[in-house]
Write a protein that holds these residues in place. Structure first.
Motif, PDB file in Angstrom:
ATOM      1  N   ILE A   1      40.109  45.617  41.014  1.00 22.85           N
ATOM      2  CA  ILE A   1      39.134  44.621  40.564  1.00 22.85           C
ATOM      3  C   ILE A   1      39.616  43.233  40.958  1.00 22.85           C
ATOM      4  CG2 ILE A   1      37.933  43.625  38.579  1.00 22.85           C
ATOM      5  CD1 ILE A   1      38.423  46.276  37.104  1.00 22.85           C
ATOM      6  N   MET A   2      38.728  42.439  41.557  1.00 23.46           N
ATOM      7  CA  MET A   2      39.019  41.034  41.815  1.00 23.46           C
ATOM      8  C   MET A   2      38.085  40.208  40.954  1.00 23.46           C
ATOM      9  SD  MET A   2      39.364  38.851  45.377  1.00 23.46           S
ATOM     10  CE  MET A   2      41.118  39.229  45.604  1.00 23.46           C
ATOM     11  N   LEU A   3      38.679  39.443  40.050  1.00 20.56           N
ATOM     12  CA  LEU A   3      37.928  38.603  39.126  1.00 20.56           C
ATOM     13  C   LEU A   3      38.072  37.147  39.541  1.00 20.56           C
ATOM     14  CD1 LEU A   3      36.502  37.826  36.449  1.00 20.56           C
ATOM     15  CD2 LEU A   3      38.734  38.048  35.325  1.00 20.56           C
ATOM     16  N   PHE A   4      36.941  36.497  39.775  1.00 17.36           N
ATOM     17  CA  PHE A   4      36.930  35.085  40.135  1.00 17.36           C
ATOM     18  C   PHE A   4      36.499  34.256  38.931  1.00 17.36           C
ATOM     19  CE2 PHE A   4      36.302  37.329  44.119  1.00 17.36           C
ATOM     20  CZ  PHE A   4      37.118  36.648  45.007  1.00 17.36           C
ATOM     21  N   GLY A   5      37.401  33.396  38.463  1.00 16.83           N
ATOM     22  CA  GLY A   5      37.088  32.517  37.352  1.00 16.83           C
ATOM     23  C   GLY A   5      37.973  32.742  36.149  1.00 16.83           C
ATOM     24  N   ALA A   6      38.659  31.683  35.722  1.00 19.56           N
ATOM     25  CA  ALA A   6      39.541  31.754  34.562  1.00 19.56           C
ATOM     26  C   ALA A   6      38.988  30.914  33.421  1.00 19.56           C
ATOM     27  CB  ALA A   6      40.950  31.295  34.936  1.00 19.56           C
TER      28      ALA A   6
ATOM     29  N   LEU B   1      37.679  38.567  29.213  1.00 13.96           N
ATOM     30  CA  LEU B   1      37.553  39.819  29.953  1.00 13.96           C
ATOM     31  C   LEU B   1      38.899  40.419  30.347  1.00 13.96           C
ATOM     32  CD1 LEU B   1      35.788  41.930  31.405  1.00 13.96           C
ATOM     33  CD2 LEU B   1      35.622  40.343  33.340  1.00 13.96           C
ATOM     34  N   VAL B   2      39.842  39.587  30.766  1.00 19.05           N
ATOM     35  CA  VAL B   2      41.115  40.091  31.286  1.00 19.05           C
ATOM     36  C   VAL B   2      41.891  40.942  30.288  1.00 19.05           C
ATOM     37  CG1 VAL B   2      43.436  39.359  31.999  1.00 19.05           C
ATOM     38  CG2 VAL B   2      41.431  38.461  33.170  1.00 19.05           C
ATOM     39  N   PRO B   3      42.015  40.558  28.998  1.00 14.42           N
ATOM     40  CA  PRO B   3      42.741  41.428  28.070  1.00 14.42           C
ATOM     41  C   PRO B   3      42.125  42.821  27.937  1.00 14.42           C
ATOM     42  CG  PRO B   3      42.486  39.241  27.143  1.00 14.42           C
ATOM     43  CD  PRO B   3      41.632  39.282  28.371  1.00 14.42           C
TER      44      PRO B   3
ATOM     45  N   HIS C   1      43.822  47.821  38.539  1.00 11.65           N
ATOM     46  CA  HIS C   1      44.614  46.642  38.879  1.00 11.65           C
ATOM     47  C   HIS C   1      43.674  45.468  39.086  1.00 11.65           C
ATOM     48  CE1 HIS C   1      46.909  43.713  41.244  1.00 11.65           C
ATOM     49  NE2 HIS C   1      47.922  44.144  40.512  1.00 11.65           N
ATOM     50  N   VAL C   2      43.993  44.353  38.444  1.00 11.58           N
ATOM     51  CA  VAL C   2      43.139  43.174  38.463  1.00 11.58           C
ATOM     52  C   VAL C   2      43.812  42.049  39.243  1.00 11.58           C
ATOM     53  CG1 VAL C   2      41.898  41.463  37.083  1.00 11.58           C
ATOM     54  CG2 VAL C   2      42.218  43.801  36.198  1.00 11.58           C
ATOM     55  N   THR C   3      43.107  41.515  40.212  1.00 15.33           N
ATOM     56  CA  THR C   3      43.539  40.308  40.906  1.00 15.33           C
ATOM     57  C   THR C   3      42.664  39.171  40.389  1.00 15.33           C
ATOM     58  OG1 THR C   3      44.127  41.577  42.889  1.00 15.33           O
ATOM     59  CG2 THR C   3      43.895  39.197  43.145  1.00 15.33           C
ATOM     60  N   TRP C   4      43.288  38.232  39.682  1.00 13.78           N
ATOM     61  CA  TRP C   4      42.548  37.171  38.977  1.00 13.78           C
ATOM     62  C   TRP C   4      42.683  35.879  39.776  1.00 13.78           C
ATOM     63  CZ3 TRP C   4      43.816  35.652  33.192  1.00 13.78           C
ATOM     64  CH2 TRP C   4      42.728  34.934  32.666  1.00 13.78           C
TER      65      TRP C   4
ATOM     66  N   VAL D   1      46.192  34.656  41.253  1.00 12.33           N
ATOM     67  CA  VAL D   1      46.100  34.035  42.572  1.00 12.33           C
ATOM     68  C   VAL D   1      45.435  32.670  42.421  1.00 12.33           C
ATOM     69  CG1 VAL D   1      45.089  34.158  44.882  1.00 12.33           C
ATOM     70  CG2 VAL D   1      45.931  36.242  43.783  1.00 12.33           C
ATOM     71  N   VAL D   2      46.139  31.625  42.819  1.00 12.01           N
ATOM     72  CA  VAL D   2      45.578  30.276  42.818  1.00 12.01           C
ATOM     73  C   VAL D   2      45.162  29.946  44.248  1.00 12.01           C
ATOM     74  CG1 VAL D   2      45.995  27.837  42.320  1.00 12.01           C
ATOM     75  CG2 VAL D   2      47.066  29.612  40.900  1.00 12.01           C
TER      76      VAL D   2
END
Length: 289
Positions: free
Chosen positions: A107-112, A119-121, A129-132, A153-154
């Motif tokens: 999963i690639m999640l865009f937006g913090a 959502l992340v927890p 596996h999440v790429t944030w 990832v910044v």
């Protein structure tokens, strides 16, 4: 500190990584360890021991062969320590191999922002596996390192991160900027090999984006695959946690449906059998009795 087998199995499951749980289910005579002893074997690591020596060497080799097949399943193997393995113990051991294949949900999640943080927890407790990704490092929570299956990832141009994901990945787009959302979603649509694309948006935002996709000659059938507004219709609400639960429920529904379909296909194969043969278990139980 080296993890024991139970901690390793729990962590590997949370990360969606493949592993084999090995259990001594029956021993007789002189053996290195007692019945019930367990160890966990992954592609690159070993956790705990069933006693070492040639028995463990053969066990690891057998487990790694199961991992290479990439399929979940159980198998019972019998070892005569003196005759077959040349160990001085001279006893017999029956070893149960339980292989848990990699879930393969990336999963690639865009937006913090608020929804991303809610959502992340939830995703961190799922076998994935999440790429944030976010352009603002200060937006990430300080405890992000506590999530074993989440990578931060910044990126100043997050749309370029789309190409780093494998085929059949899940993409969740919910940044703080509409233009950024458009560029990211457009990059995902151009890939064509995404499993899921969820875009947080109102009906108005969706209509505007659809028109802009047309101007960039995106195949309408790909746009139809996009979940926008995002999440399950049955799970309503606009609070960050309500949206997060709706999105996670949609993702769970998708990968569970896919896994059920794969199991159904396996069961229909001629001569296919799941699990350990009951005759082997009956023989083992009668010997132990």
């Amino acid at each position: 500190m080296t993890m024991n087998w139970s901690s390793a199995a729990n962590q590997l499951s949370q990360q969606g990584r493949a592993y084999v749980l090995v259990t001594l289910v029956g021993v007789s005579g002189s053996t290195p360890r007692n019945s019930g002893t367990k160890m966990v074997i992954s592609h690159g690591d070993i956790f705990d021991t069933i006693g070492g020596g040639h028995l463990e060497h053969k066990t690891i080799k057998h487990a790694r062969a199961m991992l290479l097949k990439g399929e979940s399943g159980q198998h019972l193997e019998h070892f005569q320590l003196a005759t077959n393995l040349g160990q001085c113990c001279g006893g017999n051991a029956s070893v149960l191999f339980e292989c848990f294949a990699a879930v393969g949900v990336n999963i690639m999640l865009f937006g913090a922002g608020h929804v991303g943080k809610a959502l992340v927890p939830i995703l961190a407790d799922l076998p994935c596996h999440v790429t944030w990704v976010d352009s603002r490092e200060e937006q990430f929570p300080s405890n992000i390192d506590s999530y074993h299956n989440v990578t931060k990832v910044v990126s100043e141009e997050p749309e370029f991160e789309v190409s780093t994901m494998p085929a059949n990945s899940y993409f969740v787009v919910m940044t703080h900027n509409h233009q950024m959302d458009f560029e990211i979603s457009h990059a995902i649509l151009k890939r064509e090999d995404f499993k899921y694309l969820g875009l947080i948006a109102s009906d108005t935002k969706r209509r505007r984006f659809v028109q802009r996709y047309k101007h960039r000659e995106v195949d309408p059938s790909l746009v139809e695959r996009m979940s926008c507004p995002i999440g399950l219709e049955q799970v309503g609400g606009k609070l960050p946690m309500e949206v997060a639960v709706s999105v996670s429920a949609q993702i769970i529904n998708m990968y569970q449906t896919e896994q059920s379909q794969q199991v159904a296909v396996t069961k229909t194969r001629p001569g296919s059998q799941q699990g350990v043969n009951w005759k082997e278990l009956k023989q083992l139980l009668s010997v132990d009795a």
